[in-house]
Design a protein around this motif. Structure first.
Motif, mmCIF file in Angstrom:
data_model
loop_
_atom_site.group_PDB
_atom_site.id
_atom_site.type_symbol
_atom_site.label_atom_id
_atom_site.label_comp_id
_atom_site.label_asym_id
_atom_site.label_seq_id
_atom_site.Cartn_x
_atom_site.Cartn_y
_atom_site.Cartn_z
ATOM 1 N N CYS A 48 30.893 33.403 41.852
ATOM 2 C CA CYS A 48 31.916 32.703 42.633
ATOM 3 C C CYS A 48 33.068 33.633 43.014
ATOM 4 N N THR A 49 32.861 34.947 42.894
ATOM 5 C CA THR A 49 33.963 35.888 43.086
ATOM 6 C C THR A 49 34.491 35.865 44.523
ATOM 7 N N VAL A 50 35.805 35.748 44.641
ATOM 8 C CA VAL A 50 36.493 35.885 45.931
ATOM 9 C C VAL A 50 37.708 36.777 45.680
ATOM 10 N N TRP A 51 38.398 37.108 46.742
ATOM 11 C CA TRP A 51 39.650 37.858 46.575
ATOM 12 C C TRP A 51 40.822 36.933 46.834
ATOM 13 N N VAL A 52 41.796 36.996 45.933
ATOM 14 C CA VAL A 52 43.073 36.310 46.162
ATOM 15 C C VAL A 52 44.108 37.409 46.349
ATOM 16 N N ASP A 53 44.671 37.459 47.518
ATOM 17 C CA ASP A 53 45.581 38.556 47.877
ATOM 18 C C ASP A 53 44.955 39.907 47.510
ATOM 19 N N GLU A 54 43.707 40.046 47.915
ATOM 20 C CA GLU A 54 42.963 41.311 47.772
ATOM 21 C C GLU A 54 42.548 41.642 46.341
ATOM 22 N N VAL A 55 42.745 40.738 45.401
ATOM 23 C CA VAL A 55 42.317 40.985 44.016
ATOM 24 C C VAL A 55 41.115 40.080 43.708
ATOM 25 N N SER A 56 40.068 40.650 43.113
ATOM 26 C CA SER A 56 38.879 39.856 42.766
ATOM 27 C C SER A 56 39.214 38.826 41.697
ATOM 28 N N VAL A 57 38.821 37.596 41.924
ATOM 29 C CA VAL A 57 38.981 36.569 40.871
ATOM 30 C C VAL A 57 37.707 35.726 40.807
ATOM 31 N N HIS A 58 37.500 35.122 39.640
ATOM 32 C CA HIS A 58 36.446 34.109 39.519
ATOM 33 C C HIS A 58 37.037 32.807 40.033
ATOM 34 N N SER A 59 36.561 32.362 41.178
ATOM 35 C CA SER A 59 37.201 31.184 41.779
ATOM 36 C C SER A 59 36.956 29.924 40.962
ATOM 37 N N CYS A 60 35.943 29.939 40.079
ATOM 38 C CA CYS A 60 35.699 28.754 39.255
ATOM 39 C C CYS A 60 36.791 28.553 38.214
ATOM 40 N N LEU A 61 37.483 29.645 37.861
ATOM 41 C CA LEU A 61 38.542 29.544 36.848
ATOM 42 C C LEU A 61 39.927 29.477 37.474
ATOM 43 N N TYR A 62 39.983 29.695 38.751
ATOM 44 C CA TYR A 62 41.282 29.800 39.420
ATOM 45 C C TYR A 62 41.702 28.426 39.949
ATOM 46 N N PRO A 63 42.822 27.885 39.441
ATOM 47 C CA PRO A 63 43.224 26.555 39.909
ATOM 48 C C PRO A 63 43.534 26.578 41.406
ATOM 49 N N ALA A 64 43.004 25.597 42.105
ATOM 50 C CA ALA A 64 43.198 25.562 43.557
ATOM 51 C C ALA A 64 44.690 25.520 43.903
ATOM 52 N N LEU A 65 45.481 24.811 43.083
ATOM 53 C CA LEU A 65 46.902 24.684 43.403
ATOM 54 C C LEU A 65 47.627 26.027 43.350
ATOM 55 N N ARG A 66 47.081 26.955 42.570
ATOM 56 C CA ARG A 66 47.731 28.271 42.488
ATOM 57 C C ARG A 66 47.524 29.102 43.750
ATOM 58 N N SER A 111 33.042 45.573 45.888
ATOM 59 C CA SER A 111 33.939 46.130 46.914
ATOM 60 C C SER A 111 35.262 46.594 46.312
ATOM 61 N N LYS A 112 35.612 46.039 45.176
ATOM 62 C CA LYS A 112 36.910 46.368 44.577
ATOM 63 C C LYS A 112 36.788 47.248 43.327
ATOM 64 N N LEU A 113 35.575 47.622 42.972
ATOM 65 C CA LEU A 113 35.399 48.397 41.741
ATOM 66 C C LEU A 113 35.639 49.883 41.975
ATOM 67 N N THR A 114 36.060 50.557 40.911
ATOM 68 C CA THR A 114 36.092 52.024 40.954
ATOM 69 C C THR A 114 35.280 52.532 39.771
ATOM 70 N N TRP A 115 34.655 53.674 39.943
ATOM 71 C CA TRP A 115 33.841 54.243 38.871
ATOM 72 C C TRP A 115 33.656 55.731 39.128
ATOM 73 N N GLU A 116 33.301 56.427 38.064
ATOM 74 C CA GLU A 116 33.091 57.875 38.185
ATOM 75 C C GLU A 116 31.614 58.203 38.279
ATOM 76 N N ASN A 117 30.804 57.418 37.603
ATOM 77 C CA ASN A 117 29.369 57.725 37.561
ATOM 78 C C ASN A 117 28.587 56.416 37.415
ATOM 79 N N GLU A 118 27.268 56.524 37.414
ATOM 80 C CA GLU A 118 26.444 55.304 37.396
ATOM 81 C C GLU A 118 26.673 54.478 36.131
#
Ligand code: FES
Ligand code: FES
Length: 884
Positions: A48-66, A111-118
């Motif tokens: 259910c991941t979406v971005w809220v103000d460009e930050v990844s969140v689990h939308s199932c845990l994110y209150p709609a009112l927020r 899309s929002k992850l950073t990593w150095e190696n596999e």
């Protein structure tokens, strides 16, 4: 009380009303952003991941009112003006998906992850689960790895090529439509009150308070139905399963069994109404241990007089199998060495990310319509017609895109109550199971105890095998008998041995039912057999692969084990020798690599296993196909085959295009709809390509034949002749006389931490004798996905029960399926042998890929630490205890 929320979604302003408890996930789905998928609603899966103000969140845990005043980005908003992002392009190019249910969340997270190696990437991706792919192509997609060109040895114009899945663009953009993504107006929601007791008779159900709750349209109990026993298993008629299940009953047989159904305006109202129902129970003694259950001194779980087909109700036997060849006692007398062990296999869950979900309604002339995430629409139609005493032609069952099934959707679990509710209310009704229901109220792989005794000569020649399997089939007998059959038939059939016997029992207990699951009983039997063969090799000082090769069946062998109606008695093509050679050669580098640099607390080991599986069910697995030349010069293929997400629709179009000598883009396809496609038994038993593919090929050949009778036809001018020849169509029907065998050999390398008992799989090499790879990339995807499932079975997955049979870990947090960090890069060899019976030489490949992994890992652990673990999963605790 509803509150207004103003937010932007994908750069568009929205003003929506929602109640305080609403999640952002629900808000988005209610506003048709259906690329956001509901899977666990607990923050455990990432779908259910979406971005809220460009930050990844689990939308199932994110209150709609927020989300007031926030900017939300969903998968639908990623591509700008139709231009995919580089990551979406990469997922498309590498086919970083199968069913695609996890894909929007994967892309949004990655899309929002950073990593150095596999390794870092795999760890970073741990919050996003995938059950289909084994993560291989997902990692390739994110890393942007160079694409390996996979083609078959027997490449044609269309077959043998890794043609992309047809729904790829829809999947990476979130546009793919699954069952719950489109709802008819006036939809009601169904929820089920479930039993808190493992075994009880219902004396009275007090529904008054629930019925008067505003928004409730119906409360249904056993008093509201016509009582007819049926099986939830989607099998061809006549079904091999006992008819022991009821829409709703006056007795409950496991914690989680159905008590009453509530139909209401919303899920929340339906859930609340369930809490208002009071039930008077007469508690009955219960039993959760199959050995106790079959003793005859225990309770009788199915004492209802109208159930039929139960093998021995006094001993709680849903089914039993006895197979014998030769004289095992004589065989053991001839043996130089006899090894005997017991193996314990746990109940495990399919964990397809899309839950069971059905929506039913009445069409304009009163016919029942059901859209369902089902592997078996035609069996579902037949069962519904029997339950409700309606003519089949008055019931239409069809599917949308499916988010996986793995056997669990070869059951009729949600369609029946939806239809009951629609018939009672006249309204469209949806039932989407919660993740907790998936874990506690659907089906598991059969838990089994397998006693295996094997006798060999000094040179390793097998002389006697005796297997006894006791399977916990739970509260209902769906699939029990047939699963238990394969438990013995497959592993004992794989090896030449003059004296064999097998006895299997499917035993009722007061636990969640067990049912069909990829491998279908062969997985459990293979574990026992392949582990024991390794022990024998060790004791005799023989190479474990050579011991197997010495005894393995060869072309021309007949797999007879005391039954005349065997479904698998044929070897069509055979490339097992090459499979052995490929795996041996590939594993050489692991054998040669030094363990010198290992910490003293760590040990490496190598293990192998071999397996086979049938392709479809001979004689009874029927498929039809219809192919027509359309006005636009394209061909329309109609098939009842079910693509559960693997890509079989694409493979079937390849078969059609190959026969007709056209490009795959010229083939349009309509599938899995009882009103618009001819009959097909459905997607199970590794049958889709072997059986449905053959039906499709036959229809294409017939149509091609027909075309040659048209004087103006020159072999290619379909588009010219189409408008004058609109009635050009051909139909076919196919049921295989024999079910050819697919084989696999697997080698793994593991690392065991002797201080903690943790096992890590470092390498997996699998060679599959699959006849012809119609679409090699899809076949490899089956192998990597099946292997990952096997790693879960081996190391982490187990449904835990308390003494009431209540499941204690009904979530992805408590029940751990492999993440990207838990699986290695997997090497897969598609060994082709052109089967004489399958279409273009193809054999079934859906199930074989799961069977070898757990025994290969167990053997590798034994190779590392010198202790054979015979109980799955091999958790750190069990490994550690075995060591000390
Ligand atoms: S549905 Fe939100 S994390 Fe699983
Ligand atoms: S493709 Fe990942 S869950 Fe199906």
């Amino acid at each position: 009380m509803n509150l207004e929320v103003n937010l932007t979604i994908n750069n568009q302003d929205h003003s929506v009303n929602c109640s305080p408890g609403t999640s952002l996930l629900s808000l988005l789905r209610e506003n048709n952003f259906c690329g956001v998928h509901r899977v666990c609603e607990a923050g455990d899966c990432g779908a259910c991941t979406v971005w809220v103000d460009e930050v990844s969140v689990h939308s199932c845990l994110y209150p709609a009112l927020r989300s007031q005043g926030k900017s939300i980005t969903t998968i639908e908003g990623l591509a700008e003006a139709g231009k995919l992002t580089p990551l979406q392009e990469s997922f498309l190019e590498h086919q970083g998906f199968q069913c695609g249910f996890c894909t929007p969340g994967m892309i949004m997270s990655a899309s929002k992850l950073t990593w150095e190696n596999e390794a870092e990437l795999r760890l970073a991706l741990k919050g996003n689960l995938c059950r289909c792919t084994g993560y291989q192509t997902i990692i390739d997609s994110i890393l942007g790895r160079e694409l390996k060109l996979l083609t078959s040895e027997f490449v044609g114009e269309q077959i043998g090529k890794s043609i992309p899945k047809q729904d790829g663009v829809a999947i990476v953009t979130g546009e793919a439509v699954y069952t719950g993504d489109f709802v008819p107006p006036g939809l009601l929601h169904l929820r089920v009150l479930r039993s808190p007791h493992p075994h009880a008779r219902i004396i009275k159900i007090h529904t008054e308070n629930a019925k008067i709750l505003p928004g409730v349209h119906a409360v249904l109990t056993h008093e509201d139905i016509v009582r007819r026993p049926y099986t939830t298993a989607g099998h061809a008629d006549p079904v091999p399963d006992p008819l022991d299940h009821y829409l709703l009953d006056n007795k409950v047989r496991f914690v989680g069994d159905r008590v009453a159904a509530v139909v209401a305006e919303s899920v929340a109202i339906a859930n609340f109404a369930c809490e208002l129902i009071e039930v008077d129970y007469e508690i009955l003694p219960h039993v959760i241990d199959p050995i106790v259950a079959m003793s005859g001194e225990s309770v009788v779980i199915h004492d209802e007089p109208d159930s039929t087909g139960i093998c021995d109700r006094q001993h709680n036997l849903a089914g039993q199998i006895n197979l014998i060849a030769g004289d095992v006692q004589r065989g053991f007398q001839e043996a130089y060495l006899i090894v005997e062990n017991a193996y314990d296999l746990p109940p495990v869950q399919h964990a397809h990310l899309e839950p069971h979900i059905s929506i039913s309604w009445l069409d304009e002339i009163g016919n029942v319509v059901v859209r369902s995430s089902t592997q078996v629409p035609f069996h579902c139609q037949r069962i519904l017609s029997e339950i409700f005493d309606l003519p089949r032609e008055n019931i239409r069952v069809f599917k949308a895109n499916m988010g996986g099934g793995f056997g669990n959707k070869q059951e009729i679990l949600t369609e029946d109550l939806c239809v009951l509710a629609t018939l009672k209310t006249g309204r469209p009704v949806q039932w989407e199971m919660s993740r907790q229901e998936e874990f506690t109220c659907t089906n598991s792989r059969h838990a089994m105890t397998i006693n295996l005794k094997t006798g060999v000569k000094q040179d390793g020649t097998l002389v006697a095998i005796e297997m006894v399997a006791t399977a916990n089939t739970g509260a209902y007998g769906n699939h029990g008998q047939t699963v238990v059959f394969l438990t013995g038939y497959i592993p004992l059939g794989l090896y030449r041995c003059p004296h064999k016997s097998y006895q299997g029992w499917a035993v009722y207990t007061n636990t969640m039912p067990a049912g069909a699951f990829r491998g279908y009983g062969a997985t459990q039997g293979t574990f026992a057999m392949e582990c024991q063969l390794d022990e024998i090799a060790n004791k005799l000082g023989l190479d474990p692969l050579e011991l197997r090769q010495k005894n393995i069946i060869k072309p021309g062998d007949i797999l007879k084990l005391g039954r005349s109606d065997d479904h698998f008695n044929l070897i069509g093509s055979y490339a097992l020798d090459e499979c052995f050679a490929k795996v041996k050669a590939a594993m050489k580098s692991s054998l040669d690599s030094s363990s010198d640099n290992l910490e003293s607390t760590h040990k490496k080991g190598i293990g192998y296993a071999v397996s086979m599986q049938g392709s479809g069910l001979s004689k009874i697995h029927l498929a039809k196909a219809k192919l027509s030349l359309e006005k636009n010069g394209k061909f329309l293929l109609r098939t009842g085959a079910v693509d559960v997400g693997t890509g079989s629709d694409t493979s079937l179009r390849q078969v059609t295009a190959e026969v007709l000598g056209v490009g795959i883009e010229e083939i349009e396809i309509v599938t899995a709809d009882t009103a618009n496609t001819p009959f097909d038994a459905g997607s199970y038993a590794s049958a889709t390509m072997y059986i449905s593919g053959q039906a499709v090929k036959l229809a294409a050949e017939k149509l091609r034949e027909l075309l040659t009778t048209i004087p103006e036809f020159n072999g290619t001018n379909y588009k010219e002749i189409a408008p004058q020849n609109l009635s050009l169509s051909a139909e076919s029907e196919y049921a295989a006389e024999e079910s050819t065998l697919t084989f696999a050999v697997q080698g793994v390398e593991v690392l065991v931490d002797t201080q903690t008992g943790k096992v890590e799989v470092l390498r997996s090499v699998q060679a599959i004798d699959l006849g012809t790879a119609i679409n090699p990339r899809i076949c490899v995807g089956q192998a990597t996905g099946g292997t990952a499932m096997g790693i879960g079975y081996a190391l982490t997955e187990e449904l835990l029960f308390d003494d009431q049979g209540k499941i204690l870990n009904p979530s992805f947090r408590g029940y751990r399926i492999p993440t990207a960090a838990d699986v290695p890069t997997m090497e897969v060899f598609l060994v082709e042998s052109q089967d004489p019976y399958g279409p273009f030489g193809a054999k079934g490949v859906g199930e074989i890929t799961t069977n070898c992994t757990a025994p290969a890992i167990s053997n590798a652990v034994a190779n590392a630490i010198g202790v054979h673990l015979r109980q799955l999963p091999m958790t750190p605790e069990r490994v550690w205890k075995a060591l000390y």
